[in-house]
Design an enzyme around this catalytic site. Structure first.
Site, mmCIF file in Angstrom:
data_model
loop_
_atom_site.group_PDB
_atom_site.id
_atom_site.type_symbol
_atom_site.label_atom_id
_atom_site.label_comp_id
_atom_site.label_asym_id
_atom_site.label_seq_id
_atom_site.Cartn_x
_atom_site.Cartn_y
_atom_site.Cartn_z
ATOM 1 N N GLY A 28 0.794 -1.220 0.000
ATOM 2 C CA GLY A 28 0.000 0.000 0.000
ATOM 3 C C GLY A 28 0.827 1.271 0.000
ATOM 4 O O GLY A 28 2.015 1.249 -0.308
ATOM 5 N N GLY A 33 5.784 3.829 -8.685
ATOM 6 C CA GLY A 33 6.423 2.513 -8.853
ATOM 7 C C GLY A 33 5.362 1.416 -8.877
ATOM 8 O O GLY A 33 5.343 0.560 -9.769
ATOM 9 N N HIS A 34 4.443 1.450 -7.908
ATOM 10 C CA HIS A 34 3.336 0.483 -7.894
ATOM 11 C C HIS A 34 2.506 0.598 -9.173
ATOM 12 O O HIS A 34 2.069 -0.407 -9.732
ATOM 13 C CB HIS A 34 2.423 0.734 -6.694
ATOM 14 C CG HIS A 34 3.067 0.570 -5.357
ATOM 15 N ND1 HIS A 34 3.244 1.619 -4.490
ATOM 16 C CD2 HIS A 34 3.571 -0.526 -4.736
ATOM 17 C CE1 HIS A 34 3.818 1.179 -3.378
ATOM 18 N NE2 HIS A 34 4.036 -0.110 -3.501
ATOM 19 N N GLN A 58 7.600 -9.854 7.620
ATOM 20 C CA GLN A 58 8.826 -9.503 6.918
ATOM 21 C C GLN A 58 9.578 -8.336 7.562
ATOM 22 O O GLN A 58 10.592 -7.899 7.048
ATOM 23 C CB GLN A 58 8.552 -9.236 5.435
ATOM 24 C CG GLN A 58 7.791 -7.964 5.142
ATOM 25 C CD GLN A 58 7.385 -7.895 3.672
ATOM 26 O OE1 GLN A 58 6.587 -8.701 3.199
ATOM 27 N NE2 GLN A 58 7.943 -6.955 2.938
ATOM 28 N N ASP A 147 13.242 -3.961 -5.961
ATOM 29 C CA ASP A 147 13.552 -4.940 -4.918
ATOM 30 C C ASP A 147 14.088 -6.194 -5.609
ATOM 31 O O ASP A 147 13.437 -7.240 -5.642
ATOM 32 C CB ASP A 147 12.297 -5.236 -4.099
ATOM 33 C CG ASP A 147 11.775 -3.992 -3.409
ATOM 34 O OD1 ASP A 147 12.281 -3.650 -2.340
ATOM 35 O OD2 ASP A 147 10.884 -3.316 -3.975
ATOM 36 N N VAL A 173 11.016 2.494 -11.307
ATOM 37 C CA VAL A 173 10.548 3.847 -11.616
ATOM 38 C C VAL A 173 11.286 4.818 -10.692
ATOM 39 O O VAL A 173 11.381 4.578 -9.482
ATOM 40 C CB VAL A 173 9.018 3.972 -11.414
ATOM 41 C CG1 VAL A 173 8.545 5.383 -11.740
ATOM 42 C CG2 VAL A 173 8.289 2.943 -12.273
ATOM 43 N N SER A 182 9.946 5.069 -3.517
ATOM 44 C CA SER A 182 9.686 4.094 -2.458
ATOM 45 C C SER A 182 8.779 4.733 -1.418
ATOM 46 O O SER A 182 8.866 5.943 -1.166
ATOM 47 C CB SER A 182 11.020 3.708 -1.804
ATOM 48 O OG SER A 182 10.803 3.155 -0.523
ATOM 49 N N ARG A 184 9.093 4.437 1.608
ATOM 50 C CA ARG A 184 9.960 4.895 2.711
ATOM 51 C C ARG A 184 10.609 6.248 2.424
ATOM 52 O O ARG A 184 11.141 6.873 3.343
ATOM 53 C CB ARG A 184 11.025 3.845 3.019
ATOM 54 C CG ARG A 184 10.453 2.616 3.712
ATOM 55 C CD ARG A 184 11.532 1.725 4.304
ATOM 56 N NE ARG A 184 10.954 0.679 5.134
ATOM 57 C CZ ARG A 184 10.781 -0.587 4.750
ATOM 58 N NH1 ARG A 184 11.148 -0.978 3.557
ATOM 59 N NH2 ARG A 184 10.239 -1.467 5.576
HETATM 60 P P1 AMP Z 1 5.935 -2.536 -1.639
HETATM 61 O O1 AMP Z 1 4.570 -1.986 -1.488
HETATM 62 O O2 AMP Z 1 7.025 -1.569 -1.284
HETATM 63 O O3 AMP Z 1 6.099 -3.896 -0.985
HETATM 64 O O4 AMP Z 1 6.142 -2.793 -3.190
HETATM 65 C C1 AMP Z 1 5.236 -3.584 -3.922
HETATM 66 C C2 AMP Z 1 5.834 -3.909 -5.262
HETATM 67 O O5 AMP Z 1 6.119 -2.689 -5.966
HETATM 68 C C3 AMP Z 1 7.165 -4.676 -5.166
HETATM 69 O O6 AMP Z 1 7.190 -5.684 -6.165
HETATM 70 C C4 AMP Z 1 8.183 -3.613 -5.431
HETATM 71 O O7 AMP Z 1 9.382 -4.113 -6.002
HETATM 72 C C5 AMP Z 1 7.451 -2.728 -6.422
HETATM 73 N N1 AMP Z 1 8.033 -1.387 -6.428
HETATM 74 C C6 AMP Z 1 8.202 -0.562 -5.357
HETATM 75 N N2 AMP Z 1 8.825 0.582 -5.733
HETATM 76 C C7 AMP Z 1 9.055 0.469 -7.069
HETATM 77 C C8 AMP Z 1 9.666 1.318 -8.046
HETATM 78 N N3 AMP Z 1 10.164 2.515 -7.735
HETATM 79 N N4 AMP Z 1 9.733 0.869 -9.313
HETATM 80 C C9 AMP Z 1 9.237 -0.345 -9.654
HETATM 81 N N5 AMP Z 1 8.647 -1.177 -8.785
HETATM 82 C C10 AMP Z 1 8.555 -0.778 -7.512
#
Ligand code: AMP
Length: 277
Positions: A28, A33-34, A58, A147, A173, A182, A184
């Protein structure tokens, strides 16, 4: 758009709908990126499922599970706009009911790099993703190159455990200064945000040294390390040049090579990577 808060409801909604199913697992606080994963999944499947679950398994005991940014109302608006068919939004109790004690351990590759710095991290990731795959039964699942090790661990899990789906990796992205987007990044103050651009710049430096003919992995790591240390607020966790399937460190760079790093900017731990090929 349908919202499933229980496993039973997710299964029921998924059963009623035919065609290739794309799954995008997320924690979420959605960002661009998402969206890259979501749009790719939307384009390649007739049914698009997105899960939003901040997975406690995790996070280490000293990590940011409690403070991890969350905004489900905003996420749901974005997901509706992207024509999501099903949002899976389980509670922690739904995913880990009392007595839960079955875990997926992906062995050596899960203990290197991120796994070395964050013991148990990939056990939590592999377990929750295996559960999501079993619940949603997607044709394809979408993960970000950002990741890189996570994507490698998931692909190995699918191969080793004969799971019947395809894992798609989507390019990272970035912001205009190169910082990988990210959730974060929201923790960074203005000065830290400026300093954070050093992650991608150092990866570009590594790439450039290699392109100019430097093949000694140690030499490249050294120069990247010095470059990162010249920026304020930075503490390096690791700088790695590794073989992308086994994640073993290289002495001499051979392609493809995964150049990855984890750096703390102030208190915020960020990761990024590029592939030399
Ligand atoms: P997260 O919500 O951070 O667990 O990310 C969910 C998915 O989005 C994971 O597969 C991440 O690798 C992908 N993701 C997060 N940030 C990016 C980004 N900047 N570019 C591409 N994929 C991303």
């Amino acid at each position: 758009m349908k919202i499933a808060e229980t496993i039973a409801e997710a299964r029921r909604l998924r059963e009623g709908l035919p065609g290739p199913v794309g799954l995008v697992p997320t924690m979420g606080f959605l960002h661009d990126g998402h969206l890259a994963l979501i749009r790719r999944s939307r384009a390649e499947n007739s049914l698009m499922v997105v899960s939003v679950f901040v997975n406690p398994a995790q996070f280490g005991p000293q990590e940011d599970f409690k403070t991890y940014p969350r905004d489900i109302e905003r996420d749901l608006k974005i997901l509706a706009r992207e024509n999501t068919d099903i949002v899976f939004l389980p509670s922690v109790e739904e995913m880990y009911p009392p007595g839960f004690d079955g875990w997926v351990d992906m062995g050596k590759i899960a203990r290197r790099l991120e796994g070395a710095s964050r013991p148990g991290h990939f056990r939590g990731v592999a377990t929750v993703v295996a559960k999501l795959f079993n619940i949603v039964q997607p044709t394809k699942a979408y993960f970000g190159q950002k990741d890189a090790q996570q994507t490698i661990v998931i692909k190995k899990m699918v191969a080793d455990l004969d799971m019947n789906l395809k894992v798609v990796t989507v390019p990272t992205v970035r912001e205009t200064d190169g910082l990988a987007i990210s959730s974060r990044n929201a923790y960074l103050n203005t000065e830290e945000r400026q300093a954070a651009a050093v992650l991608y710049r150092s990866l570009c430096l590594g790439q450039q040294l290699w392109a100019e003919g430097e093949k000694g992995a140690g030499k490249i790591r050294e120069q990247m390390t010095a470059f990162i240390q010249s920026e304020p607020f930075t503490t390096i966790d690791y700088v790695s040049i590794a073989e992308p399937e086994t994640l073993e460190e290289m002495a001499v760079v051979k392609t493809p090579a995964l150049v990855s790093l984890a750096v703390r900017i102030g208190k915020t731990r960020l990761i990024d990577n590029v592939v030399l090929e």
